[in-house]
Every structure is written in C-alpha cells, then in structure tokens.
Design a protein around this motif. Sequence first.
Motif, PDB file in Angstrom:
ATOM      1  N   ALA A 110       1.235  -1.247  -0.732  1.00 23.60           N
ATOM      2  CA  ALA A 110       0.038   0.325   0.360  1.00 23.60           C
ATOM      3  C   ALA A 110       1.189   1.237  -0.264  1.00 23.60           C
ATOM      4  O   ALA A 110       0.685   2.280  -0.583  1.00 23.60           O
ATOM      5  CB  ALA A 110      -0.732  -0.207   1.201  1.00 23.60           C
ATOM      6  N   ARG A 111       1.605   1.200   0.721  1.00 25.56           N
ATOM      7  CA  ARG A 111       3.246   2.140   0.475  1.00 25.56           C
ATOM      8  C   ARG A 111       3.585   2.672  -0.769  1.00 25.56           C
ATOM      9  O   ARG A 111       3.723   3.998  -0.739  1.00 25.56           O
ATOM     10  CB  ARG A 111       4.030   1.879   1.951  1.00 25.56           C
ATOM     11  CG  ARG A 111       3.218   2.583   2.999  1.00 25.56           C
ATOM     12  CD  ARG A 111       4.296   2.372   4.168  1.00 25.56           C
ATOM     13  NE  ARG A 111       3.294   2.727   5.784  1.00 25.56           N
ATOM     14  CZ  ARG A 111       3.534   2.309   7.348  1.00 25.56           C
ATOM     15  NH1 ARG A 111       5.280   1.059   6.791  1.00 25.56           N
ATOM     16  NH2 ARG A 111       3.324   2.561   7.735  1.00 25.56           N
ATOM     17  N   ARG A 112       4.605   1.449  -1.223  1.00 26.66           N
ATOM     18  CA  ARG A 112       4.854   1.330  -2.381  1.00 26.66           C
ATOM     19  C   ARG A 112       3.318   1.893  -3.681  1.00 26.66           C
ATOM     20  O   ARG A 112       3.962   3.167  -4.627  1.00 26.66           O
ATOM     21  CB  ARG A 112       5.157   0.227  -2.911  1.00 26.66           C
ATOM     22  CG  ARG A 112       6.188  -0.083  -2.316  1.00 26.66           C
ATOM     23  CD  ARG A 112       6.570  -1.537  -3.279  1.00 26.66           C
ATOM     24  NE  ARG A 112       6.188  -2.403  -3.408  1.00 26.66           N
ATOM     25  CZ  ARG A 112       6.245  -3.408  -1.951  1.00 26.66           C
ATOM     26  NH1 ARG A 112       7.398  -3.347  -1.234  1.00 26.66           N
ATOM     27  NH2 ARG A 112       5.262  -4.761  -2.638  1.00 26.66           N
ATOM     28  N   GLU A 113       2.219   1.436  -3.683  1.00 29.99           N
ATOM     29  CA  GLU A 113       1.551   2.298  -4.837  1.00 29.99           C
ATOM     30  C   GLU A 113       1.136   3.588  -4.389  1.00 29.99           C
ATOM     31  O   GLU A 113       0.687   4.471  -5.436  1.00 29.99           O
ATOM     32  CB  GLU A 113       0.065   1.373  -4.679  1.00 29.99           C
ATOM     33  CG  GLU A 113      -0.061   0.103  -4.901  1.00 29.99           C
ATOM     34  CD  GLU A 113      -1.084  -0.782  -4.658  1.00 29.99           C
ATOM     35  OE1 GLU A 113      -2.234   0.206  -4.038  1.00 29.99           O
ATOM     36  OE2 GLU A 113      -1.189  -2.502  -4.717  1.00 29.99           O
ATOM     37  N   LYS A 114       1.319   3.836  -2.583  1.00 27.15           N
ATOM     38  CA  LYS A 114       0.704   5.548  -2.720  1.00 27.15           C
ATOM     39  C   LYS A 114       1.886   6.508  -3.197  1.00 27.15           C
ATOM     40  O   LYS A 114       1.933   7.423  -3.505  1.00 27.15           O
ATOM     41  CB  LYS A 114       0.837   5.560  -1.561  1.00 27.15           C
ATOM     42  CG  LYS A 114       0.326   7.337  -0.613  1.00 27.15           C
ATOM     43  CD  LYS A 114       0.047   7.387   0.589  1.00 27.15           C
ATOM     44  CE  LYS A 114      -0.083   8.453   0.677  1.00 27.15           C
ATOM     45  NZ  LYS A 114      -0.851   9.328   2.052  1.00 27.15           N
ATOM     46  N   ALA A 115       2.964   6.022  -2.954  1.00 24.46           N
ATOM     47  CA  ALA A 115       4.432   6.917  -3.535  1.00 24.46           C
ATOM     48  C   ALA A 115       3.914   6.742  -4.890  1.00 24.46           C
ATOM     49  O   ALA A 115       4.817   7.956  -5.245  1.00 24.46           O
ATOM     50  CB  ALA A 115       5.409   6.135  -3.071  1.00 24.46           C
ATOM     51  N   GLN A 116       3.844   5.279  -6.066  1.00 25.41           N
ATOM     52  CA  GLN A 116       4.111   5.451  -7.028  1.00 25.41           C
ATOM     53  C   GLN A 116       2.641   6.335  -7.568  1.00 25.41           C
ATOM     54  O   GLN A 116       3.219   7.418  -8.437  1.00 25.41           O
ATOM     55  CB  GLN A 116       3.877   4.389  -7.646  1.00 25.41           C
ATOM     56  CG  GLN A 116       4.607   3.438  -7.461  1.00 25.41           C
ATOM     57  CD  GLN A 116       4.112   2.044  -7.954  1.00 25.41           C
ATOM     58  OE1 GLN A 116       3.171   0.899  -8.182  1.00 25.41           O
ATOM     59  NE2 GLN A 116       5.279   1.046  -7.833  1.00 25.41           N
ATOM     60  N   SER A 117       1.379   6.938  -6.632  1.00 24.29           N
ATOM     61  CA  SER A 117       0.679   7.931  -7.112  1.00 24.29           C
ATOM     62  C   SER A 117       0.701   8.648  -7.468  1.00 24.29           C
ATOM     63  O   SER A 117       0.406   9.519  -7.963  1.00 24.29           O
ATOM     64  CB  SER A 117      -0.614   7.088  -6.212  1.00 24.29           C
ATOM     65  OG  SER A 117      -1.339   8.156  -6.426  1.00 24.29           O
ATOM     66  N   ILE A 118       1.697   9.412  -5.937  1.00 25.63           N
ATOM     67  CA  ILE A 118       2.490  10.469  -5.758  1.00 25.63           C
ATOM     68  C   ILE A 118       3.161  11.257  -7.064  1.00 25.63           C
ATOM     69  O   ILE A 118       3.345  12.662  -7.266  1.00 25.63           O
ATOM     70  CB  ILE A 118       3.312  10.846  -4.966  1.00 25.63           C
ATOM     71  CG1 ILE A 118       1.493  11.122  -3.415  1.00 25.63           C
ATOM     72  CG2 ILE A 118       4.034  12.194  -4.458  1.00 25.63           C
ATOM     73  CD1 ILE A 118       1.995  10.526  -1.473  1.00 25.63           C
ATOM     74  N   SER A 119       4.131  10.332  -7.204  1.00 27.82           N
ATOM     75  CA  SER A 119       5.223  10.621  -7.839  1.00 27.82           C
ATOM     76  C   SER A 119       4.210  10.585  -9.607  1.00 27.82           C
ATOM     77  O   SER A 119       4.672  11.969  -9.863  1.00 27.82           O
ATOM     78  CB  SER A 119       6.509   8.912  -8.725  1.00 27.82           C
ATOM     79  OG  SER A 119       6.777   9.171  -6.785  1.00 27.82           O
ATOM     80  N   ALA A 120       3.532  10.066  -9.499  1.00 30.03           N
ATOM     81  CA  ALA A 120       2.957  10.007 -11.608  1.00 30.03           C
ATOM     82  C   ALA A 120       2.352  11.446 -11.095  1.00 30.03           C
ATOM     83  O   ALA A 120       2.057  12.264 -12.035  1.00 30.03           O
ATOM     84  CB  ALA A 120       1.537   9.310 -11.666  1.00 30.03           C
TER      85      ALA A 120
END
Length: 197
Positions: free
Chosen positions: A174-184
């Motif tokens: 979940a933390r990886r997915e949130k970080a990827q979403s913020i980066s995108a």
Amino acid sequence: LEQLLFRASAIQRLDSGFWPRPTMHAIEACGTTGDADAALEGDVSESTTLIFRHLPRKYSKHDVIFALERFVPRTAFNFVHVPWDRYSTHNMGFAFVNFVDVQTAQAVLASMQGSTWPGDLRNCPMRIMHAHVQGLTANLLKYVDSVQEPDNSHCPVIFRNGLRVPFRMALQQARREKAQSISARSLGHALRGPVVP
C-alpha cells in the motif's frame, strides 16, 4: 461465471429467509426506525468500501468474514476491519469491508441491507452505507495513521485472490502504491508546466 452463479444463489437464499429479516419490534429496539433509507442516500456508484453498522459487540473480524462468505466468495473482498474498543472486550459496533469491484459492493449493499447478523439474538437490522475512505490502499493507510502501534489481534484482515496476506506485507504494498501515485501526479504537474494567467 462462477461468481455470478454464487451471487444469484445468495440472493435466492436471502429471498427465502436464509438471512432473516428483522421484525418491526427489533427495528424500534435498535433505534433505527427510518435509518435504513438514510443508509442508501448518497452516490455509491463508485464505492467499493462499505461500513456495516449494528454489528454484535462480541463479533470478531473472523465472524464478519464468516457472515460475508455466506453471501459472496472470499475472492470478492480484500479488506475486513472490525474496530475494537481498546478499553473493553467489545468491538465498536461496526465493520469496514472493501470489495474488489463496484458491482459486488452494490450487490451486497442492496441484498444485505436490513438483514440480521447470524446468531444475533438482538435481531437488529444491518445498516450498510458507503464509507468515507474508499479502496484497499486508502483503508490500510488510514488504519495505520489511526493507531500508535498495529495490534495483531485486531488489525484488518487482508486478502488477495481469496488468500490471506500478512498485514505488514499488505501495508508495504500500500505504501509503494501511494508513493507511485504521488510520483505520477508530480510528473503530470511538471509536464504541464506553470500556469500562465
């Protein structure tokens, strides 16, 4: 196809009294006269996370999973959380469940609304509504933000394709997915450039 057949048979069980409907006396005793209609207000067309109210206070997350599996297969949901009162031996009277798609959430909302929990002697009707926090990732992160230290006995149960996933592993994802979403999102803002008035 298997899930559709399972849902159809579940709805048939509901209609045949498999999930008993409460009496008017039970509805008045639970203080929910008129609340069932209010639970359906609002747009649930994109909602996958539902809150189940009037949960028996002794119910655990495993009891909720058992009750859900009488209606949908375990592959239909991926997050079950029963908030626990840390000052007593009871839950808080509600549970959060995230379903894997909108259609399943809507079917559960429509079919289980007003039913009673298995083994609930109070005969109180369920009140199901869409939750403010939506999705597996958002619910996991919300749980972690709301507690000082995750309690293994009362932390959410996470499933992937019907198999239980260790909580810490699901949290890392979940933390990886949130970080990827913020980066995108940041990349999208950078590509658009500054806004000129």
